[in-house]
Design a protein around this motif. Sequence first.
Motif, PDB file in Angstrom:
ATOM      1  N   ASP A  14       0.846  -1.185   0.000  1.00 16.51           N
ATOM      2  CA  ASP A  14       0.000   0.000   0.000  1.00 16.51           C
ATOM      3  C   ASP A  14       0.893   1.251   0.000  1.00 16.51           C
ATOM      4  O   ASP A  14       2.104   1.178   0.223  1.00 16.51           O
ATOM      5  CB  ASP A  14      -0.931  -0.023   1.219  1.00 16.51           C
ATOM      6  CG  ASP A  14      -0.148   0.022   2.516  1.00 16.51           C
ATOM      7  OD1 ASP A  14       0.090   1.131   3.027  1.00 16.51           O
ATOM      8  OD2 ASP A  14       0.247  -1.060   3.015  1.00 16.51           O
ATOM      9  N   GLU A  15       0.271   2.366  -0.254  1.00 13.56           N
ATOM     10  CA  GLU A  15       1.015   3.616  -0.412  1.00 13.56           C
ATOM     11  C   GLU A  15       1.877   3.954   0.810  1.00 13.56           C
ATOM     12  O   GLU A  15       3.045   4.314   0.676  1.00 13.56           O
ATOM     13  CB  GLU A  15       0.030   4.760  -0.695  1.00 13.56           C
ATOM     14  CG  GLU A  15       0.701   6.093  -0.913  1.00 13.56           C
ATOM     15  CD  GLU A  15      -0.296   7.216  -1.140  1.00 13.56           C
ATOM     16  OE1 GLU A  15       0.126   8.259  -1.643  1.00 13.56           O
ATOM     17  OE2 GLU A  15      -1.497   7.053  -0.808  1.00 13.56           O
ATOM     18  N   ARG A 141       1.781  13.097   3.170  1.00 11.11           N
ATOM     19  CA  ARG A 141       2.149  12.510   1.870  1.00 11.11           C
ATOM     20  C   ARG A 141       3.154  13.404   1.143  1.00 11.11           C
ATOM     21  O   ARG A 141       4.153  12.928   0.611  1.00 11.11           O
ATOM     22  CB  ARG A 141       0.899  12.311   1.013  1.00 11.11           C
ATOM     23  CG  ARG A 141       1.164  11.725  -0.357  1.00 11.11           C
ATOM     24  CD  ARG A 141      -0.124  11.575  -1.168  1.00 11.11           C
ATOM     25  NE  ARG A 141      -0.979  10.531  -0.616  1.00 11.11           N
ATOM     26  CZ  ARG A 141      -2.065  10.763   0.142  1.00 11.11           C
ATOM     27  NH1 ARG A 141      -2.446  12.004   0.421  1.00 11.11           N
ATOM     28  NH2 ARG A 141      -2.791   9.768   0.592  1.00 11.11           N
TER      29      ARG A 141
END
Length: 171
Positions: A14-15, A141
């Motif tokens: 996953d990210e 992010r």
Amino acid sequence: MTTTERREPAQNADERTMLDGWLDYHRQTLAWKCEGLTDEQLRTASAEPSGLTLLGLVRHMADVERGWFRRVMAGEDAPPIHYDDQDPDGDFRVTAADTWADTHATWQAEVDAARRIAAGLSLDDLSEGRHRSSPDPFNLRWIYTHMIEEYARHNGHADLLRERIDGATGD
């Protein structure tokens, strides 16, 4: 000096796992580039007129970790470690008194603080503090992506510095 273990980031994750993996990979790469060198070698400049050194890069990254995670993301009052308004490039300037042991310990303390801060947040969480480059908050992010870019760029410098010092090369 210990042997740095670099772990390849996951290819099918996953990210968040992928961003954590790439950031740690680049942190490990910088440590690996410094491995096995004396303090004197770590203070060796690339080529005149540049004063860029491996030790200076590690000092710089300690301040970058501190700035983006502690000051910007967490909104902490955490002044720069190695530079100030009178010497904005002080993180890159090393003296004979600067050692790997102290520099590495400071850098690792900032990496540990960054990991603690990020662990309690989602990638969409916005920063409590601000950066001089923008009045708007950053999400985690963006900070992860920027940190990966910052390390990747400076690891290129580290690769050239290491090759100049003892001929060692590698990704």
